[in-house]
Structure formats: C-alpha cells, structure tokens
Enzyme design. Structure first.
Site, mmCIF file in Angstrom:
data_model
loop_
_atom_site.group_PDB
_atom_site.id
_atom_site.type_symbol
_atom_site.label_atom_id
_atom_site.label_comp_id
_atom_site.label_asym_id
_atom_site.label_seq_id
_atom_site.Cartn_x
_atom_site.Cartn_y
_atom_site.Cartn_z
ATOM 1 C CE LYS A 86 -1.906 0.469 -4.447
ATOM 2 N NZ LYS A 86 -1.217 1.707 -5.440
ATOM 3 C CB VAL B 208 -0.952 -0.149 1.362
ATOM 4 C CG1 VAL B 208 -1.597 1.336 1.090
ATOM 5 C CG2 VAL B 208 -1.816 -1.224 1.346
ATOM 6 N N GLY C 120 7.109 2.267 -7.984
ATOM 7 C CA GLY C 120 8.445 2.365 -8.496
ATOM 8 C C GLY C 120 9.200 1.411 -7.900
#
Length: 395
Positions: free
Chosen positions: A172, A99, A269
C-alpha cells in the site's frame, strides 16, 4: 451511463454469498470475461500479485476494456505495466479499494490534493497489525495470544506473515508514494519490518513514556531521493495516529498549502471494499478516467532510494539481557562510542529465567549512529536475544 452486471466468476459456484446470482451469466474461466462483447468493465477481487489476477488484468486492458481492482499486491508489483496498457488503449485502470479499503485516499491524493506539493505521506495501513497492537495495549497481553485471537475472529489469516511482517502495508505504501510524489512504483526500495517481535513489555514501556506503538508506513521525497519504510514506531499520544484503534486504517498527507490531511476509516472487509469498488465504477460511468497514477507513466520520476543513514530522529531500543554487573556499562559504552546520546534509560526487575529488560530512548541523532551501536553489541554474551529498535514518530 447505467451500471449493469452481466456476468460473474469465482472458484466456487456453490458457495452461499447471500445474494441471488442466478440472473447473471456464470463464467467458469475468469479470463473469459475480458473477451465478452457485452462487458465494458471487469472488476477483479481475486488477489495475489501474479497468477489469474494478473492474467485477467492484462487480457482486459489488451481488449480495450476498463479494469477495476482491489489488488494492492498486483498494483505494487505490476502497476506501471498495467497503467501503460491502459494508456495505450485509452481505458481506465482504477484501484481505490487497493489502499485503506473504503477510505477515499487514492482519490484524495490524486484529485483533491493535486494542487499541493506533498512532503510526506504516512499512516497505519494494516488493520490486522493495528488490532493486535491495540489489543496488547488494552489488555497487557502477549503478541502470540492476541494473534491467535485475531485469527479466530477472522482479522488475521491462517498464515499471517504478509500482515505481521509488514508486506501488506508495504504494498500500500508503494502505491501511496507514487501518487503523492509523482514517482514510479518502487516496492523493492521499501525497508520493511513488522510487529512479530513486539512484546508486552514494549507496549508498557511506550505507554509509560507517553507513546503508543503502531506499525507505520512512511514515505518522504526530497533532494536526497525517495525514502520509504514500514516499521513499528512509537507514536506520541498527542498525534492523531496514536488514537487509531482496532482494525481501523489511517493515512496522513502533509501538503504545502493544505497542511495536514488526515484520512481514517475501515481499511478492510466486504463493505469498505465494495464501497471503493463501486466508487470507481461510478467514475468510469461518468467518463472520469485520467492516468492511473495521476500522470502518464513516462512522466513519472524515478528518484534514487534515499538512505536511512543520514536521517535524524529519536529511537527506542529494548534489550533483553543477563542480569549481572557490567551489562549497563557495556551498552552505555556502545552508545557512547557510536555517538548516540541517551535521553532515558530504564531497567526492569529480573524475570524467572534470570533476564532483565533495558529500555533506552535516544536523543535526536543520525540513524546510522544507532545502527552502529547495535552492531557493536552484536554477539555480546550479555544479550539473551535480539535487540528491538523502533523509531519515534516526531512529526
């Protein structure tokens, strides 16, 4: 306890990952990691709610080894099963990277805010959607053009459905809800809609009214049950979430003692993900385990799904209509008959195809009234497309 890598596994052994992996054992069958005697912890970054990732998780925990994952879909759908396995074997199940990437929001809710009763948790949970919306905002561009650019830059997948339809954010939100309220994961109880139908005119109208559009995941727990929704919202420019731009994520938790907690940072990322994964590994090396959802699975509450019908709030409605006499009166009559009070109504000029846009902001009222008004207008010959409903974040 030192942390040492002993083995790695991936689908493509030949891919250049920018690091020398030759000093580690290469395991072709990922599931084999769980059975190695020299492995104490397995880290999974495969993705997907089922398949190899879930098999690896089950095998690892069954073997009495700790498990670290960045897989929000798997935790959202199978987290309780895996948490129970971890409890039975007295090993850690960690998922900080699942998350909001590198933002320590899991640890913040599970540990830092443990003394608080959390009333609400909400935020911007998908960087792809936030990039698209803020780029539309900055340039006045259409959704399709910005989505194509996001795909070219690697912010969006070739099939972006999970992102733009709100599913990723819902995964999430399910996890955040469980941690915030001490409830069982309930992904199926989340009302989900994405940003696919937001148009440049919506962005412009929102700005003119003092708002910015953001995809918001919101959860609340009260006597009526657990309410969870992922939905594009109009956020007042006075709210911190209105200023979260680009691919950033942000999470807000409202506690009874600490007030508003605001977490912001890069939500995806390799760097943020690695940061969160290593933080989990450090906790395990320190012997800091604890239940995966802050309390044992059997102690988690199972509240009913709260209905949105009784919620009160303001809403933004956008209609694309045939530009002819009587259309405004028809829409206004549907609002009147459903008990919706109109705060403002704007009609823009006629487009080349003969259509016009009508934007309405309602006064605060029950959400079921707005839903009823839209149902009254369903099938109207005056409308040339589906109406767009966005709630206003008045928090």
């Amino acid at each position: 306890m030192p942390i040492e890598i002993v083995a790695v596994s991936a689908r493509d052994r030949s891919r250049d990952r920018g690091i020398d992996l030759s000093r580690f054992d290469w395991v072709d069958d990922t599931a084999g990691l769980a059975s190695r005697d020299d492995v104490d912890v397995v880290v999974e970054l495969i993705g997907g709610s089922d398949g190899p990732a879930l098999t690896l998780a089950r095998n690892t925990l069954a073997a009495g080894k700790a498990f670290v994952t960045a897989n929000k879909a798997m935790i959202a759908h199978h987290g309780l099963e895996l948490a129970r396995q971890a409890e039975d074997k007295s090993v850690a199940l960690k998922y900080e990277a699942a998350v909001a990437g590198g933002i320590p929001v899991i640890k913040g809710l599970r540990e830092g805010a443990a003394a608080n009763e959390i009333g609400q948790v909400y935020g911007i949970l998908n960087g792809t959607c936030n990039y698209i919306l803020t780029t539309m905002e900055e340039r006045g561009s259409d959704f399709a053009d910005v989505l194509a650019e996001a795909q070219a830059l690697g912010y969006a997948e070739a099939d972006p459905s999970f992102d733009i339809d709100g599913v990723d954010a819902a995964h999430k939100l399910a996890i955040l809800s469980s941690l915030a309220f001490g409830t069982r994961l309930d992904f199926d109880g989340i009302a989900v809609s994405g940003i696919r139908h937001v148009i440049a005119a919506d962005i412009a109208e929102a700005q003119a009214l003092g708002f910015r559009i953001r995809l918001i995941g919101l959860a609340e727990s009260d006597a009526g049950g657990l309410f969870q929704r992922v939905h594009p919202c109009l956020v007042p420019t006075s709210h911190p979430l209105a200023h979260v731009a680009g691919s950033l994520n942000a999470v807000v938790a409202e506690g009874n003692f600490v007030g508003r907690l605001f977490f912001q940072g890069r939500g995806a990322g390799d760097g943020p993900t690695a940061s969160a994964v290593v933080a989990d590994l450090i906790d395990i090396a320190r012997g800091e385990y604890g239940p995966a959802f802050a309390m044992p699975v059997d102690a988690l509450a199972e509240p009913p799904v709260a209905s949105s019908a009784v919620r009160r709030g303001r809403a933004y409605l956008r209609f694309t209509v045939v530009d002819k006499p009587g259309v405004l009166a028809e829409i206004a009559a549907a609002m009147r008959d459903s008990g919706v009070s109109i705060e403002s109504l704007i009609q823009r000029g006629t487009a080349p195809d003969g259509s016009a846009i009508i934007a309405i902001v309602t006064h605060a009222g029950p959400e079921r009234a707005v839903t009823d008004a839209l149902e009254r207008l369903r099938g109207s010959a005056s409308l040339t497309g589906e109406p767009m409903l966005m709630h206003i974040l008045d928090l």
